[in-house]
Write a protein that holds these residues in place. Sequence first.
Motif, PDB file in Angstrom:
ATOM      1  N   GLY A 116      50.361  54.813  41.265  1.00 17.95           N
ATOM      2  CA  GLY A 116      49.673  54.358  40.077  1.00 17.95           C
ATOM      3  C   GLY A 116      49.121  55.519  39.283  1.00 17.95           C
ATOM      4  N   GLN A 117      48.784  55.240  38.056  1.00 23.49           N
ATOM      5  CA  GLN A 117      48.412  56.304  37.140  1.00 23.49           C
ATOM      6  C   GLN A 117      47.017  56.136  36.592  1.00 23.49           C
ATOM      7  N   PHE A 135      52.694  47.456  22.619  1.00 23.16           N
ATOM      8  CA  PHE A 135      53.987  46.833  22.370  1.00 23.16           C
ATOM      9  C   PHE A 135      54.365  46.954  20.892  1.00 23.16           C
ATOM     10  N   ALA A 142      52.708  54.775  26.150  1.00 26.62           N
ATOM     11  CA  ALA A 142      52.784  54.062  27.420  1.00 26.62           C
ATOM     12  C   ALA A 142      51.812  54.666  28.428  1.00 26.62           C
ATOM     13  N   THR A 189      48.522  52.993  30.610  1.00 30.63           N
ATOM     14  CA  THR A 189      48.381  52.919  32.071  1.00 30.63           C
ATOM     15  C   THR A 189      47.312  53.885  32.579  1.00 30.63           C
ATOM     16  N   PRO A 197      45.452  48.553  36.954  1.00 32.96           N
ATOM     17  CA  PRO A 197      46.499  47.542  37.127  1.00 32.96           C
ATOM     18  C   PRO A 197      45.953  46.126  37.181  1.00 32.96           C
ATOM     19  N   LEU A 248      45.312  45.008  33.748  1.00 35.89           N
ATOM     20  CA  LEU A 248      46.583  44.710  33.090  1.00 35.89           C
ATOM     21  C   LEU A 248      47.084  43.339  33.513  1.00 35.89           C
ATOM     22  N   MET A 284      47.797  40.251  31.127  1.00 36.76           N
ATOM     23  CA  MET A 284      49.089  39.570  31.020  1.00 36.76           C
ATOM     24  C   MET A 284      48.928  38.069  31.263  1.00 36.76           C
ATOM     25  N   LEU A 300      51.755  33.650  38.581  1.00 38.77           N
ATOM     26  CA  LEU A 300      52.319  34.990  38.467  1.00 38.77           C
ATOM     27  C   LEU A 300      51.228  36.050  38.603  1.00 38.77           C
ATOM     28  N   LEU A 303      48.331  35.722  40.045  1.00 36.96           N
ATOM     29  CA  LEU A 303      47.811  35.726  41.417  1.00 36.96           C
ATOM     30  C   LEU A 303      48.724  36.551  42.322  1.00 36.96           C
ATOM     31  N   MET A 304      50.034  36.317  42.213  1.00 36.05           N
ATOM     32  CA  MET A 304      50.974  37.058  43.055  1.00 36.05           C
ATOM     33  C   MET A 304      50.883  38.553  42.774  1.00 36.05           C
ATOM     34  N   MET A 305      50.730  38.884  41.489  1.00 37.77           N
ATOM     35  CA  MET A 305      50.652  40.294  41.149  1.00 37.77           C
ATOM     36  C   MET A 305      49.377  40.920  41.721  1.00 37.77           C
ATOM     37  N   LEU A 310      49.214  43.930  44.391  1.00 39.99           N
ATOM     38  CA  LEU A 310      48.431  45.149  44.152  1.00 39.99           C
ATOM     39  C   LEU A 310      47.485  45.415  45.313  1.00 39.99           C
TER      40      LEU A 310
END
Lengths: 260, 183
Positions: free
Chosen positions: A3-4, A25, A119, A123, A128, A131, A135, A152, A154-156, A160
């Motif tokens: 990660g950054q 974007f 970009a 980041t 994350p 982010l 999203m 989605l 939750l899974m992300m 993480l």
Amino acid sequence: MIGQYIPGHSPLHQMDPRAKLLFVFAYMFAVFLANNPATYGLLVLFTGIGIYFSRISLSVFYRSMKPVFILILLTSLLHLWMTRGGEALFSFSFLTIYEEGVRQAIYISIRFFLLMAAASLLTFTTSPIDLTDGMESLLKPFERLGVPAHELALMMSIALRFIPTLWEETEKIKKAQMARGADFESGHVFKRVKSYIPVLIPLFISAFRRAEDLALAMESRCYRGGKGRTKWRELHYSHLDVVLLLLFVILLTALWLLRK
Amino acid sequence: MIQSSRLITMIEIAVMTAIAVVLDRWILFQMPQGGSVTLVMVPIAILAFRRGLVPGLVCGLLTGILLLIFSGYVVHPVQAILDYPLAFGLLGLSGVIRLQSYASRIAKVLMAGAGLLIAGGLRFLAHYLSGIIFFASYAPEGQPVYLYSLIYNLTYILPQILLSLIVLGLLIYSAPQLVLKQR
């Protein structure tokens, strides 16, 4: 490790992740509007100001861009060599460099830098998890069309959460197998590939076990999906995000007026 | 005993996504042109075989987004989408093969290989398209951009697919329970 994200309290860090996501974007498309020194100059200035306000040192940007330098160099050389037009500036047997080639090489390199910087700024200044929240919130309107935004996100978040754990576990299993005489670094390809198997099997088995434990724990606590669920951390737009929007509108208008 | 298969599927997707991101960092071979060979495709394929097509697609999609956040390089907005969420999402398509319906280990290994080949081929296609867009917006006019993209992408995707094929085959052969849905 992975990660950054660079924690900080700069104005860029404090902006709402949704605003930053949408901005980056849109900005990436805006970069392609530039086609003369004035517009490229404006974009460089704008991105430079962004980098300044992020309070992140230039060396960090330099390091993150290093892998694409070779790409930038190659495309620039290609343009120097192949693009014709304008006056010939330099000629040596089969190689002639034209004015247009130099111009294109410079523009293309600047465009690379602008996109990479935009970009990276996102980041570097947004964690994350922010982010992910951003999203989720941006996808919310599409829930009616069947996009499971909450699931989605939750899974992300769970992914993480598990990345550092599973990273450590991979290292531990690797060391455990090395202590038993495993060799990942030498030997021919097939022998090496075979040595990965005693690492991967325990890794996968333990990961699936962890998944089961977590699912059980969530179910015992009556997890029932996204409907009516409240959040521990809520996102709020602030005056900074309004400033960002205004800046973008001004930038877009200026680009439109200045481009040929 | 877990009641909801939807919940356990979701958590397994999340955990396999995490493994994919971790494996993406474990560089097995560094290719001379800059690409690197990793096993990032393996967990996505395993999940797709274990839980089916849609969970596989979601796992790939999430992996792509996380890799984009962590270490992605963006040279064009469309390239970013093609190279990350789409390319990795397509890996989930290996789930079109239903391994559960094959009894013998050898058949399972062979069919898993077929599934991974399909998915890997589609991933290659996504990278190939993004390469065309990239070269078309950066290379001088009149260049054979189709050829550039083909060569560039083949050099790192092909070894990656081959290596993943071998590893996946060995994995499924020695631990077939990995691709078996538990409940």
